[in-house]
Design a protein around this motif. Structure first.
Motif, PDB file in Angstrom:
ATOM      1  N   GLU A 174       0.798  -1.279   0.047  1.00 32.94           N
ATOM      2  CA  GLU A 174      -0.006   0.090   0.079  1.00 32.94           C
ATOM      3  C   GLU A 174       0.822   1.363   0.110  1.00 32.94           C
ATOM      4  O   GLU A 174       0.707   2.280  -0.741  1.00 32.94           O
ATOM      5  CB  GLU A 174      -0.966  -0.062   1.242  1.00 32.94           C
ATOM      6  CG  GLU A 174      -1.811   1.210   1.185  1.00 32.94           C
ATOM      7  CD  GLU A 174      -2.750   1.288   0.215  1.00 32.94           C
ATOM      8  OE1 GLU A 174      -3.418   2.429   0.022  1.00 32.94           O
ATOM      9  OE2 GLU A 174      -3.077   0.355  -0.517  1.00 32.94           O
ATOM     10  N   ARG A 177       2.280   1.574  -3.573  1.00 35.20           N
ATOM     11  CA  ARG A 177       1.308   2.014  -4.348  1.00 35.20           C
ATOM     12  C   ARG A 177       1.256   3.326  -4.415  1.00 35.20           C
ATOM     13  O   ARG A 177       0.960   4.163  -5.487  1.00 35.20           O
ATOM     14  CB  ARG A 177      -0.109   1.194  -4.202  1.00 35.20           C
ATOM     15  CG  ARG A 177      -1.330   1.528  -5.183  1.00 35.20           C
ATOM     16  CD  ARG A 177      -2.354   0.665  -4.819  1.00 35.20           C
ATOM     17  NE  ARG A 177      -2.875   0.979  -3.595  1.00 35.20           N
ATOM     18  CZ  ARG A 177      -3.927   2.005  -3.334  1.00 35.20           C
ATOM     19  NH1 ARG A 177      -3.786   3.027  -4.486  1.00 35.20           N
ATOM     20  NH2 ARG A 177      -4.176   2.484  -2.298  1.00 35.20           N
ATOM     21  N   LYS A 178       0.856   4.084  -3.052  1.00 34.61           N
ATOM     22  CA  LYS A 178       0.401   5.552  -3.015  1.00 34.61           C
ATOM     23  C   LYS A 178       1.932   6.457  -3.134  1.00 34.61           C
ATOM     24  O   LYS A 178       1.639   7.358  -3.942  1.00 34.61           O
ATOM     25  CB  LYS A 178       0.486   5.933  -1.468  1.00 34.61           C
ATOM     26  CG  LYS A 178      -1.312   5.310  -0.944  1.00 34.61           C
ATOM     27  CD  LYS A 178      -1.213   5.640   0.559  1.00 34.61           C
ATOM     28  CE  LYS A 178      -2.563   5.114   1.068  1.00 34.61           C
ATOM     29  NZ  LYS A 178      -2.690   5.315   2.396  1.00 34.61           N
ATOM     30  N   ARG A 179       3.021   5.795  -3.184  1.00 33.78           N
ATOM     31  CA  ARG A 179       4.274   6.535  -3.425  1.00 33.78           C
ATOM     32  C   ARG A 179       4.297   6.659  -5.223  1.00 33.78           C
ATOM     33  O   ARG A 179       5.004   7.685  -5.693  1.00 33.78           O
ATOM     34  CB  ARG A 179       5.335   5.758  -2.805  1.00 33.78           C
ATOM     35  CG  ARG A 179       6.470   6.629  -2.836  1.00 33.78           C
ATOM     36  CD  ARG A 179       7.718   5.979  -1.984  1.00 33.78           C
ATOM     37  NE  ARG A 179       8.873   6.803  -1.978  1.00 33.78           N
ATOM     38  CZ  ARG A 179       9.958   6.281  -1.716  1.00 33.78           C
ATOM     39  NH1 ARG A 179       9.866   5.223  -1.132  1.00 33.78           N
ATOM     40  NH2 ARG A 179      11.046   7.178  -1.879  1.00 33.78           N
ATOM     41  N   ILE A 180       3.831   5.654  -5.888  1.00 31.06           N
ATOM     42  CA  ILE A 180       3.934   5.594  -7.200  1.00 31.06           C
ATOM     43  C   ILE A 180       3.028   6.422  -7.875  1.00 31.06           C
ATOM     44  O   ILE A 180       3.390   7.205  -9.026  1.00 31.06           O
ATOM     45  CB  ILE A 180       3.708   3.877  -7.672  1.00 31.06           C
ATOM     46  CG1 ILE A 180       4.983   3.283  -7.305  1.00 31.06           C
ATOM     47  CG2 ILE A 180       3.615   3.946  -9.303  1.00 31.06           C
ATOM     48  CD1 ILE A 180       4.784   1.840  -7.599  1.00 31.06           C
ATOM     49  N   LYS A 181       1.808   6.609  -7.446  1.00 35.10           N
ATOM     50  CA  LYS A 181       0.704   7.856  -7.834  1.00 35.10           C
ATOM     51  C   LYS A 181       1.247   9.172  -8.190  1.00 35.10           C
ATOM     52  O   LYS A 181       1.942   9.689  -7.526  1.00 35.10           O
ATOM     53  CB  LYS A 181      -0.461   7.718  -7.150  1.00 35.10           C
ATOM     54  CG  LYS A 181      -1.177   6.288  -7.275  1.00 35.10           C
ATOM     55  CD  LYS A 181      -2.470   6.582  -6.402  1.00 35.10           C
ATOM     56  CE  LYS A 181      -3.509   5.402  -6.755  1.00 35.10           C
ATOM     57  NZ  LYS A 181      -4.492   5.344  -5.992  1.00 35.10           N
TER      58      LYS A 181
END
Length: 181
Positions: A174, A177-181
């Motif tokens: 998670e 995932r947030k960091r890639i956005k």
């Protein structure tokens, strides 16, 4: 024990450190995990001798204060950071890892004493502390502490802890995932 939230907690027995990590849904790192976080440089695909590099002169850490030991707030020394961005792995306080002090499998180097005297009687610490010299800050250095340390002597233990989670932990996925956005 010092009660300052900006300083590393010290004097914690291994069992208490492991229990705290578990209560937070984490664990103590293995020796291999600790060493990789301290030494592996993904950019050069090589292992470093110290978290900051391969030369002792590159190490700027809270080390060598045998006469007047003084803990500092985490992250104080800009030169004590691993390639992964983990701070204070060379100095300030050593870290508990989840390992008994026994020889590595297939290790050609001799243990300081036979395994019968070590094994389940000692736990491994990694990283240097304020009383360490530069060689004890190497990423491969293994310290050892007896499992049984009386309360009076705990206040002299310059051992703290880091918590770890496995790479397949949903919290890591998670976070990434947030960091890639």
């Amino acid at each position: 024990l010092i009660n300052n939230p900006n300083l590393p907690a010290v004097g914690i027995p291994y069992e208490d450190a492991a229990e705290y990590a578990k209560s937070e849904g984490k664990r103590l790192p293995t020796e291999q995990e600790w060493e990789k976080a301290a030494s592996w440089d993904p950019a050069s695909q090589a292992k470093r001798q110290w978290p900051a590099g391969d030369k002792p002169t590159a190490v700027s850490a809270n080390l060598g204060r045998k006469q007047v030991p003084k803990l500092v707030a985490g992250g104080t020394f800009a030169g004590d950071v691993s390639p992964f961005g983990v701070r204070d792995m060379a100095g300030n306080v050593s870290d508990w890892v989840d390992a008994f002090y026994i020889a590595y499998e297939d290790n050609a180097a001799a243990n300081p004493k036979p395994d019968a005297e070590f094994g389940a009687k000692f736990r491994v610490t990694r990283g240097g502390s304020i009383r360490s010299d530069i060689d004890q800050a190497r990423t491969t250095y293994r310290g050892l502490v007896p499992l049984e340390v009386n309360e009076e002597n705990r206040k002299f233990m310059l051992v703290g802890m880091r918590c770890a989670v496995s790479a397949d932990d949903p919290r890591i996925r998670e976070f990434l995932r947030k960091r890639i956005k």
